[in-house]
Design a protein around this motif. Structure first.
Motif, PDB file in Angstrom:
ATOM      1  N   LEU A  20       0.828  -1.200   0.000  1.00  0.00           N
ATOM      2  CA  LEU A  20       0.000   0.000   0.000  1.00  0.00           C
ATOM      3  C   LEU A  20       0.863   1.252   0.000  1.00  0.00           C
ATOM      4  N   GLY A  21       1.967   1.197   0.746  1.00  0.00           N
ATOM      5  CA  GLY A  21       2.881   2.330   0.779  1.00  0.00           C
ATOM      6  C   GLY A  21       3.467   2.624  -0.594  1.00  0.00           C
ATOM      7  N   SER A  22       3.816   1.564  -1.335  1.00  0.00           N
ATOM      8  CA  SER A  22       4.372   1.744  -2.678  1.00  0.00           C
ATOM      9  C   SER A  22       3.366   2.414  -3.602  1.00  0.00           C
ATOM     10  N   LEU A  23       2.089   2.037  -3.473  1.00  0.00           N
ATOM     11  CA  LEU A  23       1.043   2.652  -4.287  1.00  0.00           C
ATOM     12  C   LEU A  23       0.893   4.128  -3.943  1.00  0.00           C
ATOM     13  N   ARG A  24       1.009   4.455  -2.654  1.00  0.00           N
ATOM     14  CA  ARG A  24       0.892   5.847  -2.236  1.00  0.00           C
ATOM     15  C   ARG A  24       2.063   6.674  -2.758  1.00  0.00           C
ATOM     16  N   VAL A  25       3.254   6.112  -2.719  1.00  0.00           N
ATOM     17  CA  VAL A  25       4.427   6.806  -3.244  1.00  0.00           C
ATOM     18  C   VAL A  25       4.276   7.036  -4.742  1.00  0.00           C
ATOM     19  N   LYS A  26       3.771   6.018  -5.456  1.00  0.00           N
ATOM     20  CA  LYS A  26       3.556   6.146  -6.902  1.00  0.00           C
ATOM     21  C   LYS A  26       2.549   7.242  -7.193  1.00  0.00           C
ATOM     22  N   ARG A  27       1.484   7.301  -6.364  1.00  0.00           N
ATOM     23  CA  ARG A  27       0.465   8.329  -6.548  1.00  0.00           C
ATOM     24  C   ARG A  27       1.046   9.717  -6.318  1.00  0.00           C
ATOM     25  N   THR A  28       1.915   9.851  -5.336  1.00  0.00           N
ATOM     26  CA  THR A  28       2.551  11.137  -5.074  1.00  0.00           C
ATOM     27  C   THR A  28       3.386  11.579  -6.274  1.00  0.00           C
ATOM     28  N   ARG A  29       4.132  10.655  -6.859  1.00  0.00           N
ATOM     29  CA  ARG A  29       4.932  10.980  -8.040  1.00  0.00           C
ATOM     30  C   ARG A  29       4.039  11.460  -9.193  1.00  0.00           C
ATOM     31  N   GLN A  30       2.882  10.813  -9.365  1.00  0.00           N
ATOM     32  CA  GLN A  30       1.970  11.219 -10.426  1.00  0.00           C
ATOM     33  C   GLN A  30       1.410  12.610 -10.174  1.00  0.00           C
TER      34      GLN A  30
END
Length: 351
Positions: A20-30
């Motif tokens: 879930l953390g990885s998905l949140r980091v990816k969303r932040t980058r987007q």
């Protein structure tokens, strides 16, 4: 805020771990890909940590104006004893960081004023065509009128080009590709430039003498939106495609598809003819731009006339983050037809 209307996005944590953390980091980058100004709020009672340093590094990579707000400064025994971090972190200086306290309202007005100084200029440094033509020049615009053309009107890039030409004190002459040869034979002196719809690129290239500069509306839009160099690099990936590779063809608008539609019919056919490969073609339109781009080997986007420059750059950066080549209709067509170099010659320094 001294910025006018704004959209404020509070991003997920950048130091999250796990799936879930990885998905949140990816969303932040987007989210950063469509951000005009970034504010990093950190705890003044501790040093900047590695995740915050990584965020600042991303701000620099993506050319995002930013500032750091050291919150909870009211908990410091002597704020004057704390010096700004300017020697270790690139892009961080006294001009873009400030100590504040949300609870005690310390330096809040100063923070707002600092934000106001970060706002990007509204003045575009690039015009659609006006900066590459001169007063009293004659520009021929080739506008196909076929089954895929909208009824009773010109599409936005064509309208914008005509307006920009007129504002430059030049002459805009419009014709269909079927009448281009006759028009050119009657023009004395010759026109100073020909701009064509990408679908007619191959025919117009054959008709237009080599000494007349030639480009397309789509290529002009790529430069205007700020991704022409990326589009040129991306087009070269066409020749690396293999059987079974997925290609995304994306449009920014949601017009009614016609039998000869460029995105769903013509481009797929040209791609298969150029590569000789069995490609998997997928399409998207409007705001429906896929979040997971890693499965694609190439993204070909429309000119983006119905999208803001920020949205186009966002889509381009999402593709770059996913390691996927990104180009647009006009550049891809010019590359497949072998006329890309000629179409870029109107921009000094691009070749």
């Amino acid at each position: 805020l001294p910025l006018g209307p704004v959209l404020i996005t509070d991003t997920p944590g950048f130091d999250d771990e796990g799936t879930l953390g990885s998905l949140r980091v990816k969303r932040t980058r987007q989210i950063l890909n469509k951000t005009d100004i970034a504010v990093l709020v950190t705890d003044a009672t501790r040093p900047i940590d590695s995740s915050e340093e990584e965020l600042i590094s991303l701000f620099n990579q993506k050319n995002i104006p930013f500032m750091v707000a050291f919150n909870k400064c009211d908990l410091l025994s002597d704020i004057t004893a704390y010096t700004f971090t300017t020697d270790k972190i690139k892009g961080l200086s006294e001009s873009n960081q400030i100590y504040v306290s949300a609870t005690e309202k310390i330096n809040i007005n100063e923070l707002k004023e600092m934000l106001g100084k970060l706002i990007p200029s509204d003045e575009s440094r690039v015009r659609l065509v006006g900066d590459i033509i001169s007063h009293n020049q004659t520009i021929v615009l080739v506008i196909p009128i076929d089954e895929s053309a909208p009824k009773g009107r010109l599409i936005l890039p064509q309208q914008q080009a005509i307006r920009d030409i007129l504002e430059s004190g030049a002459y805009a002459v419009t014709t269909r590709e079927t009448e281009l040869a006759e028009l050119l034979s009657k023009m004395n002196p010759k026109p100073d430039m020909v701009i064509t719809d990408s679908q007619a690129f191959e025919l117009v290239d054959k008709i237009t003498p080599d000494d007349i500069p030639l480009t397309s509306f789509s290529i002009l839009m790529a430069r205007y939106k700020g991704f022409l160099e990326t589009a040129v690099k991306g087009a070269r990936a066409i020749d690396t495609l293999s059987d079974g590779d997925k290609v995304l063809i994306s449009e920014g608008c949601t017009h009614h598809r016609q039998c000869g539609d460029i995105g769903t019919v013509k481009l797929p056919n040209w791609l298969r003819k150029r590569t000789g490969k069995e490609l998997v073609i997928e399409t998207s339109s409007g705001t429906d731009f896929p979040e997971n781009l890693e499965e694609y080997k190439l993204i070909i986007h429309c000119g983006g006339c119905m999208l803001s420059s920020r949205e186009m750059i966002y889509r381009m950066k999402c593709a770059i983050d996913a390691g996927v080549p990104f180009t647009n209709y006009g550049v891809a067509i010019a590359y497949m037809k072998g006329i890309l170099e000629r179409s870029l010659s109107v921009f000094p320094g691009m070749i």
